[in-house]
Each structure stands twice: as C-alpha cells, then as structure tokens.
Design a protein around this motif. Structure first.
Motif, PDB file in Angstrom:
ATOM      1  N   PHE A  66      57.794  33.675  51.999  1.00  0.00           N
ATOM      2  CA  PHE A  66      56.597  32.849  52.176  1.00  0.00           C
ATOM      3  C   PHE A  66      55.510  33.657  52.873  1.00  0.00           C
ATOM      4  O   PHE A  66      55.773  34.701  53.460  1.00  0.00           O
ATOM      5  CB  PHE A  66      56.928  31.623  53.049  1.00  0.00           C
ATOM      6  N   SER A  67      54.297  33.131  52.828  1.00  0.00           N
ATOM      7  CA  SER A  67      53.190  33.666  53.630  1.00  0.00           C
ATOM      8  C   SER A  67      52.246  32.506  53.924  1.00  0.00           C
ATOM      9  O   SER A  67      52.347  31.446  53.317  1.00  0.00           O
ATOM     10  CB  SER A  67      52.448  34.787  52.883  1.00  0.00           C
ATOM     11  N   PHE A  68      51.343  32.735  54.850  1.00  0.00           N
ATOM     12  CA  PHE A  68      50.349  31.718  55.180  1.00  0.00           C
ATOM     13  C   PHE A  68      49.200  31.804  54.187  1.00  0.00           C
ATOM     14  O   PHE A  68      48.743  32.889  53.837  1.00  0.00           O
ATOM     15  CB  PHE A  68      49.825  31.918  56.605  1.00  0.00           C
ATOM     16  N   LYS A  69      48.715  30.649  53.753  1.00  0.00           N
ATOM     17  CA  LYS A  69      47.548  30.597  52.879  1.00  0.00           C
ATOM     18  C   LYS A  69      46.256  30.740  53.666  1.00  0.00           C
ATOM     19  O   LYS A  69      45.290  31.314  53.192  1.00  0.00           O
ATOM     20  CB  LYS A  69      47.516  29.276  52.105  1.00  0.00           C
ATOM     21  N   ASP A  70      46.245  30.196  54.864  1.00  0.00           N
ATOM     22  CA  ASP A  70      45.031  30.135  55.671  1.00  0.00           C
ATOM     23  C   ASP A  70      45.211  30.959  56.952  1.00  0.00           C
ATOM     24  O   ASP A  70      45.980  30.583  57.838  1.00  0.00           O
ATOM     25  CB  ASP A  70      44.753  28.662  56.011  1.00  0.00           C
ATOM     26  N   SER A  71      44.508  32.064  57.047  1.00  0.00           N
ATOM     27  CA  SER A  71      44.654  32.938  58.215  1.00  0.00           C
ATOM     28  C   SER A  71      44.148  32.263  59.492  1.00  0.00           C
ATOM     29  O   SER A  71      44.632  32.550  60.579  1.00  0.00           O
ATOM     30  CB  SER A  71      43.931  34.265  57.995  1.00  0.00           C
ATOM     31  N   ARG A  72      43.212  31.354  59.369  1.00  0.00           N
ATOM     32  CA  ARG A  72      42.710  30.648  60.555  1.00  0.00           C
ATOM     33  C   ARG A  72      43.785  29.734  61.133  1.00  0.00           C
ATOM     34  O   ARG A  72      43.981  29.672  62.341  1.00  0.00           O
ATOM     35  CB  ARG A  72      41.458  29.843  60.199  1.00  0.00           C
ATOM     36  N   LYS A  73      44.489  29.016  60.271  1.00  0.00           N
ATOM     37  CA  LYS A  73      45.580  28.142  60.712  1.00  0.00           C
ATOM     38  C   LYS A  73      46.673  28.992  61.367  1.00  0.00           C
ATOM     39  O   LYS A  73      47.209  28.626  62.412  1.00  0.00           O
ATOM     40  CB  LYS A  73      46.147  27.365  59.519  1.00  0.00           C
ATOM     41  N   LYS A  74      46.971  30.115  60.776  1.00  0.00           N
ATOM     42  CA  LYS A  74      47.982  31.022  61.328  1.00  0.00           C
ATOM     43  C   LYS A  74      47.564  31.483  62.728  1.00  0.00           C
ATOM     44  O   LYS A  74      48.365  31.502  63.660  1.00  0.00           O
ATOM     45  CB  LYS A  74      48.162  32.221  60.396  1.00  0.00           C
ATOM     46  N   GLN A  75      46.314  31.840  62.873  1.00  0.00           N
ATOM     47  CA  GLN A  75      45.801  32.301  64.164  1.00  0.00           C
ATOM     48  C   GLN A  75      45.866  31.196  65.221  1.00  0.00           C
ATOM     49  O   GLN A  75      46.216  31.448  66.372  1.00  0.00           O
ATOM     50  CB  GLN A  75      44.368  32.803  63.990  1.00  0.00           C
ATOM     51  N   LEU A  76      45.563  29.969  64.835  1.00  0.00           N
ATOM     52  CA  LEU A  76      45.649  28.844  65.768  1.00  0.00           C
ATOM     53  C   LEU A  76      47.091  28.629  66.231  1.00  0.00           C
ATOM     54  O   LEU A  76      47.339  28.337  67.402  1.00  0.00           O
ATOM     55  CB  LEU A  76      45.111  27.565  65.125  1.00  0.00           C
ATOM     56  N   LEU A  77      48.031  28.783  65.320  1.00  0.00           N
ATOM     57  CA  LEU A  77      49.442  28.653  65.678  1.00  0.00           C
ATOM     58  C   LEU A  77      49.864  29.760  66.640  1.00  0.00           C
ATOM     59  O   LEU A  77      50.577  29.516  67.612  1.00  0.00           O
ATOM     60  CB  LEU A  77      50.317  28.682  64.428  1.00  0.00           C
ATOM     61  N   GLN A  78      49.395  30.980  66.387  1.00  0.00           N
ATOM     62  CA  GLN A  78      49.724  32.102  67.272  1.00  0.00           C
ATOM     63  C   GLN A  78      49.197  31.847  68.684  1.00  0.00           C
ATOM     64  O   GLN A  78      49.865  32.154  69.666  1.00  0.00           O
ATOM     65  CB  GLN A  78      49.127  33.405  66.731  1.00  0.00           C
TER      66      GLN A  78
END
Length: 128
Positions: A66-78
């Motif tokens: 898998f990978s993240f579709k939205d880098s902004r959402k990924k960054q918020l999770l980080q």
C-alpha cells in the motif's frame, strides 16, 4: 529488535494506530513490515488497510503493498505521533529494512528514516 508497543500509537487520539505507523514509511509499505513492527495480526492489518483504501486514504498496489494517496494526510498523521515514539518507530523501520537485505533501495529506505533521528555509529555509517 525491541519495538515500541502499538499501544504507544493509541495516544494519537482519533487516528487508527496502524495507519499512523504506516505514515512513517516512505513510498510503498508492506503489511509484513507493519505486522513485524506492530505485532498486530495480519487479518487486522488487511481489514484496516482495505477500509482505508475504500475511503481513498490508501492506494493498494500489489498483494499486501500500500501507499498513501494524499501526502498531506500522511504528514498530519506523522505529526500526531509523540516525538519519542516517532523516533523509536523510525529506528525500528530502519533496522527492519536493513535486515531485509542491503540492496540500494533498502539502504535508501533506511537512510530516509535515519535522517529524522539522532544516530549511533551504525546509523551514521549508513548515512555516509
């Protein structure tokens, strides 16, 4: 490898701890990696990631990748991960990908994680 407890990620409130852990990987990530670090059951990980794929947060590549579709959402999770927990997981991820073999891709994945944390001699050698 002594891993941080997945319960440490429960501190991130409203976010699924498996998704938060996945956010620390660069590019594609394998459920095998998530399972190795989290000690969660494969069925739990598949169910969680399939749900987030249907919700449009993750993109399913191959079986178990898998990978993240939205880098902004990924960054918020980080950003939702406490610094000490994030550093522990980044060290675990680096060790995991290095143990899978010293391919150029593995070294790059490990280096990406190690750039975010204070390193010991081994980590510094990988980065040099």
């Amino acid at each position: 490898m002594e891993t941080a407890a997945i319960s440490d990620l429960a501190q991130t409130e409203r976010h699924d701890p498996l998704l938060v852990l996945a956010a620390l990987f660069e590019g594609e990530f394998s459920i095998d990696w998530i399972q190795s670090i989290s000690n969660a059951k494969a069925t739990q990980i598949f169910k969680t990631f399939d749900r987030f794929s249907q919700d449009g947060i993750l993109k399913k590549h191959d079986v178990g990748l898998f990978s993240f579709k939205d880098s902004r959402k990924k960054q918020l999770l980080q950003q939702a991960i406490p610094n000490d927990v994030r550093e522990k997981y980044q060290r675990d991820i680096a060790e995991l990908v290095l143990n899978e073999g010293s391919t150029a891709e593995g070294m790059l994945r490990a280096a990406t994680q190690l750039l975010h944390i204070a390193n010991d001699l081994k980590g510094c050698r990988i980065l040099s």
